[in-house]
Design an enzyme around this catalytic site. Sequence first.
Site, PDB file in Angstrom:
ATOM      1  CG  ASP A   7      63.003 -67.684 -20.156  1.00 10.50           C
ATOM      2  OD1 ASP A   7      62.428 -68.731 -19.816  1.00 10.50           O
ATOM      3  OD2 ASP A   7      64.234 -67.532 -20.083  1.00 10.50           O
ATOM      4  CE  LYS A  35      66.700 -68.607 -15.039  1.00 10.82           C
ATOM      5  NZ  LYS A  35      65.431 -68.897 -14.371  1.00 10.82           N
TER       6      LYS A  35
END
Length: 354
Positions: free
Chosen positions: A240, A251
Amino acid sequence: MTKSVIKTVEWSDEGVVLVDQTKLPTEEVYVTCGTYEEVAVAIKDMIVRGAPAIGVTAAMGIALGVRDAKASTLSELRQMFGMICRTMGETRPTAVNLFWAIRRMQRKFEELSNMPLAVIKAEMVFEAKRIHLEDIAANQAMGRNGAVLMPSEGGVLTHCNAGALATAGYGTALGVIRAAVESGKNIRVFADETRPFLQGARLTAWELMKDGIDTTVISDNMAGAMMAQGKIQAVVVGADRIAANGDVANKIGTYTVAVLAKEHGIPFYVAAPWSTIDLDTPDGSKIPIEQRNGREVTHIAGKQMTPDNVRIENPAFDVTPSKYVTAIITERGVAKAPYDESLRKLAETETVSA
């Protein structure tokens, strides 16, 4: 190449069309967001998720808001545009692709500031569509760049969902796996379930099985045992946000998998588009980590699993230090340590490698 037919996000005259990922794998439901506010809610509620998909969706949401803005002057449209961008920026803080997309749409708006309002609106829609197509091309290039790193035969572990559902199409980590399989490699995928939102069990397994790729779901606490038993030859995950030094926000649970891979001498690869690389963030300690509702931990499929009033921690992401990362796979090429040098070098290369 056999490409995934999953349409995570699409533009239509009625609005932004999304596959509702909260309903998968038992229901394949598509929702149409008719306003930019509805797009923002869809991002925040994880109807759409995955950093690249969030960026593309945000760009389309901004374009939708501009297209439908009731403005009669450039000043009015600029004011509304600023409000639309702020709304998108408040949805999810960790995925840098979101802010990359917002900045790109802001630059495009300023480039068009001398044009008639109708032209501005049309061009903003076109820019969002261009971002969508560019993401698919980037994923396919990532697949080519990463496929050669995958074992010719054996198990590949992945965490969360970094596939077509997390992007505009094809996927980052799963794009690498798809390309490796399409090149003739005999790969068996092990998908961590990825608590608490179960993206691995629900989403990764669903889309890989649609493509006919050999897939086994394991619970998160099985990864170390699978490695010790020699069932895993490589790990590939998405991201991300990636800091300038190669630290990777992904995650929650990714850090654990990376440490286990290092302990067992297994290569740990990260696949992400260039829009995920944040050269303005020096290291992982500066990456904001989203804290989500504790109900995601306390409840599974609507059923409470914990005692009343127990304290809950629910960070959506963790940071994997770059020392655990074997290589970072992008559409521009593959970066290896020292990442502060290799990522800077890739920043100077062409957008998509041939």
